[in-house]
Motif scaffolding. Sequence first.
Motif, short mmCIF file in Angstrom:
data_model
loop_
_atom_site.label_atom_id
_atom_site.label_comp_id
_atom_site.label_asym_id
_atom_site.label_seq_id
_atom_site.Cartn_x
_atom_site.Cartn_y
_atom_site.Cartn_z
N SER A 97 0.82 -1.21 0.00
CA SER A 97 0.00 0.00 0.00
C SER A 97 0.85 1.25 0.00
N ASN A 98 0.44 2.20 -0.83
CA ASN A 98 1.00 3.56 -0.81
C ASN A 98 -0.12 4.54 -0.50
N ARG A 99 -1.03 4.10 0.38
CA ARG A 99 -2.24 4.90 0.65
C ARG A 99 -1.90 6.31 1.11
N TYR A 100 -0.87 6.46 1.91
CA TYR A 100 -0.55 7.77 2.46
C TYR A 100 0.71 8.37 1.86
N GLY A 101 1.20 7.79 0.78
CA GLY A 101 2.33 8.38 0.09
C GLY A 101 1.92 9.59 -0.72
N THR A 102 2.81 10.54 -0.85
CA THR A 102 2.54 11.74 -1.65
C THR A 102 3.21 11.70 -3.01
N THR A 103 4.05 10.69 -3.23
CA THR A 103 4.72 10.50 -4.51
C THR A 103 4.62 9.03 -4.89
N PRO A 104 4.82 8.69 -6.16
CA PRO A 104 4.79 7.27 -6.54
C PRO A 104 5.84 6.47 -5.76
N LEU A 105 5.45 5.28 -5.33
CA LEU A 105 6.36 4.39 -4.63
C LEU A 105 6.91 3.39 -5.64
N ARG A 106 8.21 3.42 -5.83
CA ARG A 106 8.86 2.49 -6.77
C ARG A 106 9.50 1.35 -5.98
N THR A 138 5.63 0.17 -9.75
CA THR A 138 5.40 1.52 -9.21
C THR A 138 3.96 1.60 -8.73
N ILE A 139 3.79 2.11 -7.51
CA ILE A 139 2.45 2.26 -6.92
C ILE A 139 2.16 3.76 -6.80
N PRO A 140 1.11 4.25 -7.44
CA PRO A 140 0.82 5.68 -7.37
C PRO A 140 0.40 6.10 -5.97
N PRO A 141 0.46 7.39 -5.67
CA PRO A 141 -0.02 7.86 -4.37
C PRO A 141 -1.47 7.43 -4.15
N GLY A 142 -1.75 6.89 -2.99
CA GLY A 142 -3.09 6.42 -2.68
C GLY A 142 -3.40 5.03 -3.17
N GLY A 143 -2.48 4.40 -3.88
CA GLY A 143 -2.77 3.13 -4.53
C GLY A 143 -2.35 1.91 -3.74
N THR A 144 -2.79 0.75 -4.21
CA THR A 144 -2.36 -0.53 -3.67
C THR A 144 -1.88 -1.39 -4.83
N LEU A 145 -1.14 -2.44 -4.50
CA LEU A 145 -0.57 -3.31 -5.51
C LEU A 145 -0.55 -4.73 -5.01
N LEU A 146 -1.05 -5.65 -5.83
CA LEU A 146 -0.95 -7.08 -5.54
C LEU A 146 0.14 -7.68 -6.40
N PRO A 166 12.79 -0.87 -1.75
CA PRO A 166 12.27 0.34 -2.40
C PRO A 166 13.36 0.98 -3.25
N ALA A 167 12.94 1.54 -4.37
CA ALA A 167 13.87 2.29 -5.22
C ALA A 167 13.80 3.74 -4.75
N GLY A 168 14.54 4.05 -3.71
CA GLY A 168 14.41 5.33 -3.01
C GLY A 168 14.96 6.50 -3.79
N PRO A 169 14.80 7.69 -3.21
CA PRO A 169 14.14 7.93 -1.92
C PRO A 169 12.62 7.86 -2.05
#
Length: 425
Positions: A97-106, A138-146, A166-169
């Motif tokens: 989950s990237n539910r509370y992320g403000t940027t895409p989570l890679r 990549t999971i967009p902000p607010g998104g989930t991934l299976l 994670p492919a940070g930051p």
Amino acid sequence: MTAPAPGPASAVAPAARRALRRAATALLAAALVTACASCTGGPAPARSDDGPWRGAWAASPQPPSAGNWSVRGFADHTLRQAVRLTAGGTGVRIELSNRYGTTPLRIAGATVARPAQGGAVRPGSVRALTFRSRPAATIPPGGTLLSDGLPMTVRPFESLTVTLRPAGPTGPATVHQDAAATGYRAAGDHRDDVSGGAFTETGTSWYYLTGVEVTGGPDAHRRDGVVAFGDSLTDGHGSRTDADHRYPDLLAERLAALGRPRAVLNHGISGNKVVRPGGATGEKALDRFQPDVLAERGIGTVLVLEGVNDIGGRLHADVGVEELIAGHRALVRQARARGLRTVGATLLPFKGSAYDTPENEAQRDAFNTWMRTSGTYDAVVDLDRALADPADPDRLLPAYDSGDHLHPGDAGYRAMAEAVDPGAL
């Protein structure tokens, strides 16, 4: 105009067309299942129960908060987190989950393995996960991934170690604060580290990982899982770290021992409230019920224990019992609209705790009376009476008290699990 009488060729054609349509429909359905197995997008969509997957472990996501690694997030790090399943199967997949992320989570990569001691995993057990057949996602902000499904036989009450790179930051991270389990962090890429030697930093929160699902096995088509929904009393605050002594864990063990095994998924958040937003303690229950509970696969019952923070929380002590009751009625309506059985629980005693005032105790008593008598829920678990001190019923029995007079310890959580009538589920 009268149609000509059909000859042999035209008599076969309708059946052939029907067969072709059935085949095309089956192919389309298979394609949709494959595509949606790892879809990304906005807030978690409701997932239908027509597929073979079912929840085996869960944790509700929360916003970043102080006291863990979530505020700063991760740069050049690898995360290793172990979870214990309450259902088995022949295939597994994870939910991020990237539910509370403000940027895409890679995510550069992820693995699952069977745990060993500390941050180590068993040699030969490390398996790479894929997302839409690719190692990265990549999971967009607010998104989930299976993830894609991975052939792997797991048993109920077996633990899995999930390693994320994670492919940070990453920026601030979606977290589950009160894991009551040790997680590990390493500098650099250590997805395939078996010894665990690189994982020198530890914490007690989960990051990004919000679910493990299983498929196959003798229980492949069961849809009778239980979601335990609530606050810190469900989350297991006060239980021993790494002991899996939260009451939902112990309830799953009890059901299995009785020959009535079911998956039990823990969607408790410490500090959570029913009718007021809680900031770092997550969205109010009324808002998170859909993405946390109704999106779960393979469930048939939701067990709700929540409201003590609405009554006793110092920032929101303006919640009256009627407003709390209205919130519970709304939760029941949401659950029944999805065909779920509802079980409610009375609020535990809290005399001597920070929540203890005459006004708060009066509200707790009024709420518990409503829970016992209203018939709103399909069944009721009377945890108040099960954990109360007979000599002082407004207080937790000392043997069950973790020490703060609000949260049970391990023995108290076991008493909570034993108070649940399996027939009520």
